[in-house]
Design an enzyme around this catalytic site. Sequence first.
Site, PDB file in Angstrom:
ATOM      1  N   LYS A 163      -1.326   6.800  46.470  1.00 42.96           N
ATOM      2  CA  LYS A 163      -1.659   8.237  46.151  1.00 42.96           C
ATOM      3  C   LYS A 163      -3.254   8.499  45.887  1.00 42.96           C
ATOM      4  O   LYS A 163      -3.752   7.340  45.442  1.00 42.96           O
ATOM      5  CB  LYS A 163      -0.963   8.828  44.950  1.00 42.96           C
ATOM      6  CG  LYS A 163       0.414   8.899  45.075  1.00 42.96           C
ATOM      7  CD  LYS A 163       1.131   9.996  45.871  1.00 42.96           C
ATOM      8  CE  LYS A 163       2.400  10.247  45.871  1.00 42.96           C
ATOM      9  NZ  LYS A 163       2.675  10.827  44.800  1.00 42.96           N
ATOM     10  N   CYS A 194       9.391  36.258  19.067  1.00 40.56           N
ATOM     11  CA  CYS A 194      10.482  36.767  18.230  1.00 40.56           C
ATOM     12  C   CYS A 194      10.089  37.163  16.822  1.00 40.56           C
ATOM     13  O   CYS A 194      10.586  37.579  16.014  1.00 40.56           O
ATOM     14  CB  CYS A 194      11.801  36.026  18.255  1.00 40.56           C
ATOM     15  SG  CYS A 194      11.386  34.442  17.400  1.00 40.56           S
ATOM     16  N   CYS A 246       9.291  27.290  17.235  1.00 45.22           N
ATOM     17  CA  CYS A 246       9.731  28.845  16.917  1.00 45.22           C
ATOM     18  C   CYS A 246      11.272  28.162  16.089  1.00 45.22           C
ATOM     19  O   CYS A 246      11.909  27.694  16.938  1.00 45.22           O
ATOM     20  CB  CYS A 246       9.861  29.711  17.989  1.00 45.22           C
ATOM     21  SG  CYS A 246      10.995  30.898  17.612  1.00 45.22           S
ATOM     22  N   CYS A 268       6.456  33.176  15.529  1.00 38.03           N
ATOM     23  CA  CYS A 268       6.529  33.189  17.108  1.00 38.03           C
ATOM     24  C   CYS A 268       5.915  34.415  17.996  1.00 38.03           C
ATOM     25  O   CYS A 268       6.490  35.550  17.535  1.00 38.03           O
ATOM     26  CB  CYS A 268       7.965  32.923  17.312  1.00 38.03           C
ATOM     27  SG  CYS A 268       8.376  33.143  18.998  1.00 38.03           S
ATOM     28  N   LYS A 302       0.380  10.881  53.755  1.00 36.10           N
ATOM     29  CA  LYS A 302       1.630  11.436  53.279  1.00 36.10           C
ATOM     30  C   LYS A 302       1.568  12.820  52.897  1.00 36.10           C
ATOM     31  O   LYS A 302       0.913  13.413  51.990  1.00 36.10           O
ATOM     32  CB  LYS A 302       1.685  10.701  51.924  1.00 36.10           C
ATOM     33  CG  LYS A 302       3.032  11.350  51.072  1.00 36.10           C
ATOM     34  CD  LYS A 302       3.545  10.223  50.192  1.00 36.10           C
ATOM     35  CE  LYS A 302       4.817  10.445  49.382  1.00 36.10           C
ATOM     36  NZ  LYS A 302       5.364  12.098  49.438  1.00 36.10           N
ATOM     37  N   GLU A 344       0.117   5.888  57.643  1.00 30.63           N
ATOM     38  CA  GLU A 344       0.547   7.166  57.807  1.00 30.63           C
ATOM     39  C   GLU A 344      -0.168   8.092  57.042  1.00 30.63           C
ATOM     40  O   GLU A 344      -0.299   7.432  55.618  1.00 30.63           O
ATOM     41  CB  GLU A 344       1.952   7.593  57.921  1.00 30.63           C
ATOM     42  CG  GLU A 344       2.624   6.693  59.044  1.00 30.63           C
ATOM     43  CD  GLU A 344       4.311   6.549  59.042  1.00 30.63           C
ATOM     44  OE1 GLU A 344       4.942   7.632  59.285  1.00 30.63           O
ATOM     45  OE2 GLU A 344       4.681   5.497  58.691  1.00 30.63           O
ATOM     46  N   CYS A 362      15.853  33.681  19.362  1.00 32.28           N
ATOM     47  CA  CYS A 362      14.483  34.178  20.068  1.00 32.28           C
ATOM     48  C   CYS A 362      14.743  34.299  21.591  1.00 32.28           C
ATOM     49  O   CYS A 362      15.380  33.255  22.269  1.00 32.28           O
ATOM     50  CB  CYS A 362      13.494  32.909  19.868  1.00 32.28           C
ATOM     51  SG  CYS A 362      12.082  33.026  20.867  1.00 32.28           S
ATOM     52  N   ASP A 411       2.269  16.738  51.802  1.00 32.62           N
ATOM     53  CA  ASP A 411       2.964  17.305  50.873  1.00 32.62           C
ATOM     54  C   ASP A 411       3.906  18.674  51.451  1.00 32.62           C
ATOM     55  O   ASP A 411       3.703  19.660  51.288  1.00 32.62           O
ATOM     56  CB  ASP A 411       2.003  18.003  49.989  1.00 32.62           C
ATOM     57  CG  ASP A 411       2.267  18.113  48.572  1.00 32.62           C
ATOM     58  OD1 ASP A 411       3.325  17.417  48.222  1.00 32.62           O
ATOM     59  OD2 ASP A 411       1.526  18.581  47.942  1.00 32.62           O
ATOM     60  N   TYR A 438       6.411  17.033  61.180  1.00 34.32           N
ATOM     61  CA  TYR A 438       6.182  15.958  61.493  1.00 34.32           C
ATOM     62  C   TYR A 438       6.978  14.791  61.347  1.00 34.32           C
ATOM     63  O   TYR A 438       7.548  14.711  60.211  1.00 34.32           O
ATOM     64  CB  TYR A 438       4.862  15.050  61.082  1.00 34.32           C
ATOM     65  CG  TYR A 438       3.625  15.730  61.694  1.00 34.32           C
ATOM     66  CD1 TYR A 438       3.435  16.347  62.850  1.00 34.32           C
ATOM     67  CD2 TYR A 438       2.280  16.083  60.910  1.00 34.32           C
ATOM     68  CE1 TYR A 438       2.223  16.553  63.795  1.00 34.32           C
ATOM     69  CE2 TYR A 438       1.350  16.666  61.482  1.00 34.32           C
ATOM     70  CZ  TYR A 438       1.238  16.889  62.841  1.00 34.32           C
ATOM     71  OH  TYR A 438       0.160  17.279  63.304  1.00 34.32           O
TER      72      TYR A 438
HETATM   73  O1  I6G Z   1       8.639  11.006  51.498  1.00 35.77           O
HETATM   74  C1  I6G Z   1       7.987  10.378  52.505  1.00 35.77           C
HETATM   75  C2  I6G Z   1       6.982  10.840  53.043  1.00 35.77           C
HETATM   76  C3  I6G Z   1       6.105   9.817  54.201  1.00 35.77           C
HETATM   77  C4  I6G Z   1       8.755   9.070  53.158  1.00 35.77           C
HETATM   78  C5  I6G Z   1       8.125   8.465  54.116  1.00 35.77           C
HETATM   79  C6  I6G Z   1       6.900   8.867  54.689  1.00 35.77           C
HETATM   80  O2  I6G Z   1       6.304   7.926  55.635  1.00 35.77           O
HETATM   81  C7  I6G Z   1       5.074   8.529  56.217  1.00 35.77           C
HETATM   82  N1  I6G Z   1       8.577   7.338  54.159  1.00 35.77           N
HETATM   83  C8  I6G Z   1       9.842   6.795  54.119  1.00 35.77           C
HETATM   84  C9  I6G Z   1      10.507   5.556  54.580  1.00 35.77           C
HETATM   85  C10 I6G Z   1      10.468   7.455  52.931  1.00 35.77           C
HETATM   86  N2  I6G Z   1       9.626   8.602  52.499  1.00 35.77           N
HETATM   87  C11 I6G Z   1      11.830   6.931  52.404  1.00 35.77           C
END
Ligand code: I6G
Length: 670
Positions: A315, A411, A426, A408, A116, A114, A432, A118, A224
């Site tokens: 990552k 201050c 400082c 500083c 990830k 999948e 300060c 943000d 999602y």
């Molecule tokens: O923080 C997360 C993002 C995406 C996840 C996650 C995830 O799956 C696509 N899956 C799990 C099991 C956990 N955090 C704990």
Amino acid sequence: MNVKQAEKRVTELRNLINKHNYQYYVLDDPVVPDAEYDRLMSELVQLEEEYPELIASDSPTQRVGAKPLSEFKEIKHTVPMLSLGNAFNEEEMQAFNKRISEKLGTDEVIYSAETKLDGLAVSIIYKEGKLFVAATRGDGNVGEDITLNVRTIQSVPLVLLGNDMPEYLEVRGEVFMTHKGFEVLNKKQKEKEEKLFANPRNAAAGSLRQLDARLTAERPLSFYAYGVGEYKGKVKLQKHIQTLDLLKKWGLPVAPETSEVNGLNACFDYYKRIGERRNHLAYEIDGVVFKVNDLDQQQELGFVSRAPRWAIAYKFPPVEEITQLLDIEIQVGRTGALTPVARLAPVKVAGVTITNATLHNLDEIKRKDVRIGDWVYIRRAGDVIPEVVRVIKEKRGKVIKFEMPSECPVCGSDVERIDGEAVYRCMGGLSCSAQNIQSIIHFASRKAMNIDGLGEKLIIQLIESNLVNNVADLYQLKHEQLAELDRMGTKSAENILQALNKSRSTTFERFIYALGIREVGEATARSLARHFKALEKLQYAQAEELETISDIGPIVAHNIYSFFQQKHNLEIIQRLLDAKITWDDIDVDDLSNEYAGMSFVLTGSLQSMSREEAKQKLLNLGAKVSGSVSRNTSYLVYGENPGSKFDKASALNIPTITEDAFLEMIGESK
Ligand code: I6G
């Protein structure tokens, strides 16, 4: 039209609208133009206006509530919301796959893959198919009740679709903002001369945690689903991908890039493929997530500390861009550390405009030979502060060398560099104003006293209007003083006083952390609280005793000791105690030694507490808690539906005890 006919039409319209939402958000395949959808919606609104007795909380017209909340209630997660372990390179992925293959005794593991996102993890509970409650992750055990806010997110169904919907379903997923949504929102903010958001994640977080859900409703949030927490239903969940397919069938949107992959090489292919598409996706991702697809295998693998052993986030490397460094300014932190910050010509890095980047300290500036006017590479990884990576020497024109000031900039106090430290400080201490402001911000912060609504802007206002000079003054604030401040008003003043009041009841470790002793972070504060149990004992501790605590070395011991030698600090602490800041006694009893070295495994659903609570009790007693049964396990504590760990423990002749026996063992039986 009579009521009966109206009722029939209302049901028809609701079903149609829910179906169109499903086509649009889940299948990404709308079957009617927007205008037709709007027409159905306005017909429904009209009928509900005419026949208010037909209004139901799960009607698509009822997403936005009317009244703002005064605070978010706490919600306890019955199944803790954990975090994910990370891999940053192929070797770490190989090690992850090896651990799993070995534990499962198979050569090729089938994973789900999948993206990830943000965003922010949320839990949404459906009872009998109706959205019941939604919560933030919080600290993993307790989150905040954001039901009213989540109801406003169009892609979150208020009712589940289909016939085989579960009796109880806790969906876990990510609330996020698309790049497009983020741009539109910031454009509007600019027009209204309101604060711009730094990136889509901050915009999503700020939008979701609004006490007035009508504001959340105006923000372009998306959702999602990525998994299931607690579940009671007819369909047995056996595979992760099957679970996601079921969620889709029930009307919950799932990231379209999800797929099943066989073995490590297929994981690498997926990572590469998504990496190439990353900049073309509608939303920001910082990596991909692999999970063991078979849920029994997940159960067998269990957990390590706060993360499942069966999943990993792989990552992406941070994104870099080139820009010009216009100036170097100094920021003064809570402990007086001077941090040089690069002011940059605005540049977009992975969709987010960057204007500042940290340069860490003078040694780093020298090592990288960064000068004002240089062209530099900027790197941004996830939510961390962007940094200057390196200078492009070939592009260097007229530049100015940076010098650390001897005074500083805030201050005017002397700036010194302590032997052996990279940072310049400082020496002004709390006289300060920069250090003072930062120490109050730290005191009020979420992980410290958690004073909701008391942020940097308000703290500066309070200091500038001479209402607050130190953290103890916060608890003397009066309603009329707060209400008179710019942009405040009666209601906000009330909220701040309430938040201050709520913060009075805290924990010993939070209190220690809030004091802001140099290099005493959350973990050290926890160790100190557990070791000393009472403030007086900590206050009079000698450096030698402090050094006996694990993780505390001579420097930190000295910092703690000298903090409590300062008359000023003791006065502030006394005033805080006089202001009725209290905490419960630490739950560490004299049994600690009895359990030291023992290892427990918890399985099944416990009745009188969550597994996380049981774990905490064991940790407090000095025991270890493991996610999987091995020959080293001392006891397996089991609740209802214990699963394969129970069988494994029995096979290995490891004592298995019920929840009641466990409570008796630790002296907590009723
Ligand atoms: O923080 C997360 C993002 C995406 C996840 C996650 C995830 O799956 C696509 N899956 C799990 C099991 C956990 N955090 C704990």
